[in-house]
Design an enzyme around this catalytic site. Structure first.
Site, PDB file in Angstrom:
ATOM      1  N   ASP A  79      52.890  31.172  40.862  1.00  0.00           N
ATOM      2  CA  ASP A  79      52.759  31.113  39.623  1.00  0.00           C
ATOM      3  C   ASP A  79      53.159  28.674  39.705  1.00  0.00           C
ATOM      4  OD1 ASP A  79      52.181  31.103  36.048  1.00  0.00           O
ATOM      5  OD2 ASP A  79      52.353  29.354  36.932  1.00  0.00           O
ATOM      6  N   HIS A 135      46.339  40.016  35.145  1.00  0.00           N
ATOM      7  CA  HIS A 135      47.803  39.186  35.987  1.00  0.00           C
ATOM      8  C   HIS A 135      49.533  39.700  35.707  1.00  0.00           C
ATOM      9  CE1 HIS A 135      46.898  36.089  33.494  1.00  0.00           C
ATOM     10  NE2 HIS A 135      48.027  35.563  32.672  1.00  0.00           N
ATOM     11  N   HIS A 186      52.936  38.999  35.609  1.00  0.00           N
ATOM     12  CA  HIS A 186      53.910  37.995  35.752  1.00  0.00           C
ATOM     13  C   HIS A 186      55.098  38.604  36.083  1.00  0.00           C
ATOM     14  CE1 HIS A 186      52.172  34.409  33.683  1.00  0.00           C
ATOM     15  NE2 HIS A 186      51.380  35.753  33.139  1.00  0.00           N
ATOM     16  N   CYS A 198      39.966  35.000  41.061  1.00  0.00           N
ATOM     17  CA  CYS A 198      39.273  35.732  42.264  1.00  0.00           C
ATOM     18  C   CYS A 198      38.567  34.991  42.634  1.00  0.00           C
ATOM     19  CB  CYS A 198      37.511  36.180  41.648  1.00  0.00           C
ATOM     20  SG  CYS A 198      37.182  37.953  40.563  1.00  0.00           S
ATOM     21  N   CYS A 206      36.127  33.535  38.007  1.00  0.00           N
ATOM     22  CA  CYS A 206      37.427  33.139  37.618  1.00  0.00           C
ATOM     23  C   CYS A 206      38.148  32.508  38.618  1.00  0.00           C
ATOM     24  CB  CYS A 206      37.339  34.549  37.320  1.00  0.00           C
ATOM     25  SG  CYS A 206      38.652  35.194  37.628  1.00  0.00           S
ATOM     26  N   HIS A 221      38.251  42.886  40.277  1.00  0.00           N
ATOM     27  CA  HIS A 221      38.252  41.660  38.635  1.00  0.00           C
ATOM     28  C   HIS A 221      38.096  42.896  37.243  1.00  0.00           C
ATOM     29  CE1 HIS A 221      37.800  38.394  35.908  1.00  0.00           C
ATOM     30  NE2 HIS A 221      37.604  39.444  35.543  1.00  0.00           N
ATOM     31  N   ASN A 224      50.348  38.648  29.607  1.00  0.00           N
ATOM     32  CA  ASN A 224      49.692  38.513  28.289  1.00  0.00           C
ATOM     33  C   ASN A 224      48.119  39.546  28.247  1.00  0.00           C
ATOM     34  OD1 ASN A 224      52.330  36.614  27.542  1.00  0.00           O
ATOM     35  ND2 ASN A 224      51.360  35.861  29.216  1.00  0.00           N
TER      36      ASN A 224
END
Ligand code: 5GP
Ligand code: ZN
Length: 116
Positions: A30, A99, A101, A7, A4, A46, A86
């Protein structure tokens, strides 16, 4: 999750431009910003996506939401911002570590999504 990328960012194995960190979450810019302000906040533990989140994630997700507003104000978006999570194939999620944004800047953003 060994493969990941988020991670690995948490572990420092992949560099990132850090915005904020505590025991539960990491905020970082980002790599491909879509607006003058564009960073993400991730839980350190995670979880693939919001679709997999359960009651055990409620506390950290609540903390992240509250921290998002503070960080947005402090990092160039004092007049408002947008959170995007998302999720899954339909949500066009690319990285499967949950995550959030945070997107903003000095000017109003485009409307939520383009009508097709
Ligand atoms: P998603 O489409 O899954 O909601 O968003 C994943 C986001 O992660 C994208 O906006 C992409 O630019 C960002 N991203 C992908 N790889 C990296 C990386 O290695 N470092 C950083 N800082 N952002 C990344
Ligand atoms: Zn992960």
């Amino acid at each position: 999750m060994n493969d990941c990328i988020f991670c690995k960012i948490i572990e420092g194995k992949i560099p990132s431009r850090k915005v904020y960190e505590d025991d539960d979450m990491l905020a970082f810019h980002d790599i491909n910003p879509l607006a003058p302000v564009h960073f993400m906040i991730i839980p350190k533990k995670h979880v693939d996506s919001l679709a997999q989140a359960g009651p055990e994630h409620a506390a950290v997700l609540g903390k992240i939401m509250v921290k998002a507003g503070q960080l947005a104000r402090e990092h160039g978006s004092p007049e408002g911002f947008r959170l995007i999570v998302n999720t899954g194939r339909i949500g066009r999620q690319d990285v499967y570590h949950l995550h959030i944004h945070i997107i903003g800047g000095p000017n109003p953003l485009p409307r939520m999504i383009a009508k097709e």
